[in-house]
Every structure is written in structure tokens, then in C-alpha cells.
Design an enzyme around this catalytic site. Structure first.
Site, PDB file in Angstrom:
ATOM      1  CG  HIS A  12      49.645   7.085  94.638  1.00 40.93           C
ATOM      2  ND1 HIS A  12      48.233   6.885  94.024  1.00 40.93           N
ATOM      3  CD2 HIS A  12      50.468   5.989  94.665  1.00 40.93           C
ATOM      4  CE1 HIS A  12      48.412   5.433  93.594  1.00 40.93           C
ATOM      5  NE2 HIS A  12      49.546   4.932  94.018  1.00 40.93           N
ATOM      6  CG  ASP A  46      43.957 -39.694  87.024  1.00 43.18           C
ATOM      7  OD1 ASP A  46      44.482 -39.468  86.086  1.00 43.18           O
ATOM      8  OD2 ASP A  46      44.482 -39.382  88.378  1.00 43.18           O
TER       9      ASP A  46
END
Ligand code: SPV
Ligand code: MG
Length: 432
Positions: free
Chosen positions: A89, A204
Site C-alpha cells: 500500500h 405543506d
């Protein structure tokens, strides 16, 4: 010959990768593990190049003896399966979010005598610019639109958060947490009617018109790449809806959810406290059929939302509607409830899944909020929407600050609840 293992998640292969592959292959026979689309999407942006193509590209690089699949960013399963002598890595993972993953790799290697070899990581100068371009490409309508279906295919159960403007869009796009070496982020955004209306100081009740809803969506789209599900309320008149879904599809929205109510729509969480009327099954099925027929792609999803449990019409009614809507072409079923316990939702899910294993099930667990995502997923739920939590948490915080300033006749006391000026100034960069 030693067995060497290197894991790769990037879809932009640059010189740094080629160098690390060359060095790794000198240590022995190199197997490169390619992260699946799902695993990449979990902790980074969605890959621009699909898994199969990345396998082909990486497999043809000099020095790569074999390519295998890695399904999580955690290496453990693959390390125990392939038992490589060496894991390679870049040394960049000693810091940052990959640290716990590195520690787990070291621990696992210890169990069978493997070794970790880290090479200095060469950050490519132009990689940041390329990443920015990738983000722009991913925000294009034809890339964004199919993303919801793609994620459903890869992941099975998605976690969606509400966004009602550019800023909340950015929170949903960029927020990541790390727990036990796993990185988690939201899969997409819900443009809620409740939050979009509330943010505009409106009730709403389908008062915020489609032009205004589209403006909110555009604002979010300009700064994000993740898929968008629109709360389409009742969908209004079918004669209008068939045009509206085409517009949504064209601009890159992935799905609309329409609910089977008629007349003046009120928020579902009022339940039977206010007058709300459910549409006849055949009318709503026809609405789905007509709006589906007006679409041009198979990407865009029209999801039917059933209000039977909200309006106390019973489980039988909810199930009858669900099967009728699927028959009419609905691409998913949202079942809603305002109970504090999840019992009725769970009963619906198990009865529906007994007959229909495919159609995505969507839930909005605002009141029945104790069940975890993995428990929902095990039951057969595919989309979990957190419909209002950002605005509900922002409002009391803003109100407290306003009160603190009024009480103290100055703003010093409010400062501890505020982010530093420097941070807000640089939160949004000036140049792309
Ligand atoms: C919304 O977020 O606007 C919804 C979900 O429709 S609910 O508020 O629970 O009805
Ligand atoms: Mg709504």
C-alpha cells in the site's frame, strides 16, 4: 515466489498507480484486488468507470498476474481467503480515514505471518483537478438519473437524507462517518414537500408550485452529484403530471414518489386529525400508467405511496393498493405510517414480500424510528428516507441563537453555538 496483494479503488489510473504496481510486482506474483462499485461508492464518489471495465484495465497493466474482487474496503475477508505473503500500500494511509483499515490489515497479517510493505505515495499534481472534473461529469443528468437504480442493484438497501437547498445538499453529499473501520455516507437526497415548503415559510399543502420545486432541485443539483428522489405529493392533475415527470427525467432526477390522495393535500403525519381523502384505486393506478407512458428512459422511477395506514383504512386496503399499483407499472412502493411502533409497517412488508420479492419498498421512519437500517434491510426494505431531520434540527438551533442575542443585547453569548467566521467564509470555495 511470494504472493503479493494490492488493493485498488481508483477509476482514474495515473502514474502513481503504475509505479506502485511495478514495485509490488518485483516482490513476487502480484494480485490486484479491485474494489466493487458498491464498495467504492460507500466511501468515495460513485466510480465513473464500472467494476468490469476497471478489472479489464488493471488486468492489462504490466506486472499484474491476477485480478480479484474486493467487496469491502476492509481487507480481512480477502486476506484470509488468499493469504498473501505481502500486502502492498502507499504510505498515505498511515493518516486519515484509512488508518483503522491499515491497523486491521496489520492485525490480520499477524495471524498467519504475512507482511505489510508500504511505499511512499506519490500524489499526482493534476489528480485534484481530475477529481473535480469527475464530480462535474457525475452531476450530468444522464449520469445522475440512473444512479438510484444502479445503487439499488449494488446495495439492496439505501439510506437517503432530505435536502431543501444547496447547503443541505452539500451536507448530504459530503457527510461521512467512520465506525469500526467502515466508512458510511448517504446514498442520495429526498426533496421533501414538508421541508421545501417549510424552508419557504409555507404550509405543506401543495402550495409551493412545481416551478418553485424545480428551482430547489436545480439549486441542489448545481452543487451535488448524488441521486435525487422528489416528493411529488399527489402528483396533481394527471394531465400536468405527465409533463412534469418528463421535465424531472430530463434534468436528471432519479425518481418521484406520488401519494394516493386527492383534494387538498395535508401532511401525512396529521393522520386523521385533518380531512384527507384517498384516491380510488383505479384512478391512482391510471395516474401511474399515464405518467409512466410519458417517460423516455427506463432509468426514471415512479414510486407509488400508499396512505391507507395513515388514514386508518386497514392492512387489506394497503396491500390491495400496493399490488394494483405495481400492476399499473409503479417502479416501487412507499408504505407510510405515523405509528410510534414499527408493527404495522413490518406486517405490510412481510405480507407484500410474501408475494412480491422484486419491487423496491420505500419507508420513511420518522415516528417508528427505533429500527436500524440493517434490520429494515433484512426485512426486505430497499430505500430508507430520513425525510425531515436536517430542517428539524436546524430550526431549534437557529431559534436558540436568535433568543440568546435578544436576551443579551449583543451577540457574544451566541458565539459558542456558531461556527467560526473563518470556517463559514471558506466553507464554499470561490473557484471550482
Ligand atoms: C415529506 O417529507 O414531505 C413527506 C414525508 O411527504 S411525511 O412528512 O412523513 O409525510
Ligand atoms: Mg411530503
Amino acid at each position: 515466489m511470494k504472493k503479493v496483494y494490492l488493493s485498488m479503488s481508483s477509476d482514474i489510473i495515473h502514474n502513481g498507480h503504475i509505479k506502485i504496481i511495478a514495485k509490488a510486482s518485483q516482490l513476487g506474483e502480484l494480485t490486484v484486488a479491485v474494489l466493487t462499485d458498491e464498495a467504492v461508492a460507500r466511501y468515495k464518489r460513485y466510480p465513473m468507470i464500472p467494476f468490469e471495465e476497471r478489472v479489464q484495465i488493471i488486468g492489462s497493466i504490466k506486472g499484474v498476474a491476477d485480478v480479484v474482487e474486493q467487496t469491502t474496503i476492509d481487507y480481512t475477508e480477502n486476506l484470509l481467503k488468499y493469504k498473501p505473503d505481502i500486502v502492498v500500500h502507499g504510505d498515505d494511509w498511515k493518516q486519515g480515514f484509512q488508518q483503522p483499515i491499515r491497523e486491521k490489515v496489520i492485525e490480520t497479517l499477524k495471524t498467519y505471518g504475512g507482511e505489510l510493505v508500504e511505499f511512499p505515495y506519490t500524489q499526482e499534481e493534476n489528480l485534484i483537478a481530475i477529481e473535480k472534473t469527475a464530480r462535474k461529469i457525475l452531476s450530468m443528468p444522464e449520469k445522475r438519473r440512473p444512479r438510484l437504480r444502479e445503487l439499488l442493484r449494488h446495495k439492496g438497501c439505501l439510506s437517503i437524507m432530505e435536502a431543501h437547498n444547496g447547503l443541505t445538499g452539500l451536507i448530504v453529499e459530503d457527510t461521512q462517518v467512520q465506525t469500526n473501520g467502515e466508512i458510511k455516507q448517504f446514498d442520495g437526497m429526498w426533496v421533501s414537500s414538508l421541508c421545501d415548503s417549510t424552508a419557504k415559510g409555507k404550509p405543506d399543502i401543495e402550495l409551493v408550485d412545481t416551478t418553485s420545486r424545480l428551482k430547489t432541485i436545480q439549486e441542489i443539483m448545481e452543487v451535488t452529484t448524488k441521486p435525487i428522489i422528489l416528493d411529488g405529493d399527489t402528483g396533481g392533475l394527471v394531465e400536468h403530471l405527465q409533463f412534469f415527470v418528463k421535465t424531472l427525467e430530463r434534468i436528471g432526477v432519479s425518481a418521484i414518489i406520488i401519494e394516493d390522495k386527492v383534494g387538498l393535500k395535508k401532511n401525512s403525519l396529521f393522520g386523521t386529525e385533518v380531512e384527507q381523502v384517498q384516491a380510488p384505486i383505479c384512478d391512482f393506478a391510471e395516474k401511474i400508467r399515464i405518467s409512466k407512458a410519458s417517460l423516455s428512459t427506463t432509468d426514471f422511477m415512479i414510486i407509488a405511496r400508499i396512505e391507507s395506514l395513515i388514514l386508518e383504512q386497514g392492512m387489506e386496503d394497503a396491500l390491495e393498493r400496493a399490488f394494483a399499483y405495481v400492476e399499473a407499472g409503479a417502479d416501487g412502493i412507499m408504505i407510510h405510517s405515523r405509528q410510534k411502533t414499527p408493527d404495522e409497517i413490518m406486517e405490510f412488508i412481510s405480507s407484500f414480500r410474501a408475494k412480491d420479492k422484486q419491487t423496491p419498498i420505500v419507508i420513511v421512519p420518522t415516528t417508528f424510528n427505533s429500527v436500524t437500517e440493517s434490520e429494515w434491510s433484512d426485512m426486505g426494505v430497499n430505500i430508507i428516507i430520513y425525510a425531515n431531520q436536517l430542517i428539524r434540527s436546524a430550526f431549534p438551533a437557529m431559534k436558540r441563537t436568535a433568543e440568546t442575542i435578544l436576551k443579551n443585547n449583543r451577540c457574544m453569548e451566541a458565539d459558542e453555538a456558531c461556527m467560526p467566521i473563518k470556517e463559514i467564509l471558506t466553507l464554499i470555495p470561490e473557484a471550482e
